[in-house]
Design an enzyme around this catalytic site. Structure first.
Site, PDB file in Angstrom:
ATOM      1  N   GLY A 108       0.839  -1.205   0.000  1.00  0.00           N
ATOM      2  CA  GLY A 108       0.000   0.000   0.000  1.00  0.00           C
ATOM      3  C   GLY A 108       0.872   1.252   0.000  1.00  0.00           C
ATOM      4  O   GLY A 108       0.679   2.172  -0.798  1.00  0.00           O
ATOM      5  N   HIS A 109       1.877   1.271   0.893  1.00  0.00           N
ATOM      6  CA  HIS A 109       2.779   2.430   0.941  1.00  0.00           C
ATOM      7  C   HIS A 109       3.551   2.568  -0.384  1.00  0.00           C
ATOM      8  O   HIS A 109       3.728   3.661  -0.899  1.00  0.00           O
ATOM      9  CB  HIS A 109       3.819   2.264   2.063  1.00  0.00           C
ATOM     10  N   GLY A 154      -3.388   7.090   2.005  1.00  0.00           N
ATOM     11  CA  GLY A 154      -4.229   5.977   1.560  1.00  0.00           C
ATOM     12  C   GLY A 154      -5.669   6.147   2.038  1.00  0.00           C
ATOM     13  O   GLY A 154      -5.917   6.668   3.135  1.00  0.00           O
ATOM     14  N   LYS A 198      -7.510   3.873   3.008  1.00  0.00           N
ATOM     15  CA  LYS A 198      -7.832   2.954   4.091  1.00  0.00           C
ATOM     16  C   LYS A 198      -8.147   3.747   5.361  1.00  0.00           C
ATOM     17  O   LYS A 198      -9.024   3.395   6.127  1.00  0.00           O
ATOM     18  CB  LYS A 198      -6.673   1.999   4.347  1.00  0.00           C
ATOM     19  N   MET A 248      -4.478  -3.805   3.253  1.00  0.00           N
ATOM     20  CA  MET A 248      -3.102  -3.917   3.753  1.00  0.00           C
ATOM     21  C   MET A 248      -2.879  -2.912   4.875  1.00  0.00           C
ATOM     22  O   MET A 248      -3.326  -1.773   4.797  1.00  0.00           O
ATOM     23  CB  MET A 248      -2.120  -3.666   2.623  1.00  0.00           C
ATOM     24  N   SER A 249      -2.215  -3.372   5.906  1.00  0.00           N
ATOM     25  CA  SER A 249      -1.942  -2.518   7.062  1.00  0.00           C
ATOM     26  C   SER A 249      -0.709  -3.047   7.765  1.00  0.00           C
ATOM     27  O   SER A 249      -0.472  -4.260   7.807  1.00  0.00           O
ATOM     28  CB  SER A 249      -3.144  -2.579   8.014  1.00  0.00           C
TER      29      SER A 249
END
Ligand code: PAF
Length: 273
Positions: free
Chosen positions: A32-33, A143, A145, A180-181
């Site tokens: 994600g990053h 993001g 998220k 994703m985390s």
């Protein structure tokens, strides 16, 4: 890549006449990053990735202590990006006193995450404002998220007249739909499988919303989620954050969810558009 722990040193190497993109992170980098880095590289002349676990946004000291950190692994993931600046400060490089400023965030900091993590968004706004003031980025990448965080940052920059484009980037998901985390790696294999179900509940709600435009998640779906083994639900709601602040564009209704799977807190959201 060039790594700096002092913002003053980094600034000496930055050409402020060129477009600067900033990607604030707390490390434990995942795809994600990296998707934010990829996008920022296309849209800017120079990019800065900050890696800093910001203490003021943790309302629970144990959560801060166990937040995953691995700078070597992060730098390894970034090493193939030749021309980027990495900023890995100590508390001292950013804070004289490690405390949050208090912000008027149009009460968006009091709902959802704000209700369960009091003071969290003041901490986020504090560190993001500091980074914006230090690096004066043209573009900053976040993001979706953390959609509430993204909205809070949009409100903060408008209220403080900070001139930066906030670029929101789509949530990157695992094959089973789990967002994703950095926290995902704290889960056991069994918990990880349970966490993968959360996305399916959101998709179920989205299907129902398409047909009936509900504003409340049906009780049976909430009960099913609550009944997942090892899952403790905090909230599962439909909301439109633009109703809280005139600084937010109407992006339509979204589902917001937060729960604990074992000892790992998971948050996610999904547009209902
Ligand atoms: O989303 C995060 O990782 C953090 O909240 C942020 C924006 C880097 C601020 O510490």
């Amino acid at each position: 890549m060039r790594v700096f722990s002092s913002h003053k040193e980094l600034l000496k190497s930055l050409d402020s006449s060129k477009l600067v993109g900033l990607i604030p992170t707390m490390g434990s980098l995942h795809k994600g990053h990296l998707s934010l880095v990829d996008r920022a590289l296309i849209e800017n002349d120079q990019i800065i990735v900050s890696i800093y676990v910001n203490p003021t946004q943790f309302n629970d000291i144990n959560d801060l202590k166990k937040y995953p950190r691995n700078l070597d692994r992060d730098l390894d993931k970034l090493k193939h990006y030749k021309d980027i600046f990495i900023y890995t400060p100590s508390d001292k490089d950013l804070y004289q006193e490690v405390i949050s400023k208090k912000y008027d965030l149009d009460n968006l900091d009091k709902i959802l995450e704000g209700k369960f993590r009091p003071g969290h968004f003041d901490g986020v706004a504090t560190i993001v404002e500091k980074l914006f003031n230090i690096f004066s980025p043209d573009n900053a990448y976040f993001g979706e998220k953390d959609f509430q965080q993204l909205s809070i940052i949009k409100i903060m920059i408008k209220k403080l007249s900070i001139n930066v484009n906030i670029i929101s980037c789509e949530t990157i998901r695992e094959p089973d739909g789990l967002a994703m985390s950095s926290r995902n790696k704290n889960m056991t294999e069994e918990e990880r499988l349970i966490a993968g179900q959360i996305n399916k509940f959101m998709l179920k709600v989205k299907e129902i919303y398409k047909k009936t435009k509900i504003y409340k998640i049906p009780d049976n779906i909430i009960d099913d989620l609550k009944n997942l083994k090892n899952c403790q639900l905090e909230y599962f709601e439909i909301d439109n954050l633009s109703k809280y602040s005139s600084f937010l564009k109407d992006e339509g209704d979204r589902i917001f969810v937060a729960c604990w799977v074992g000892k790992t807190r998971i948050i996610d959201n999904m547009t209902l558009k």
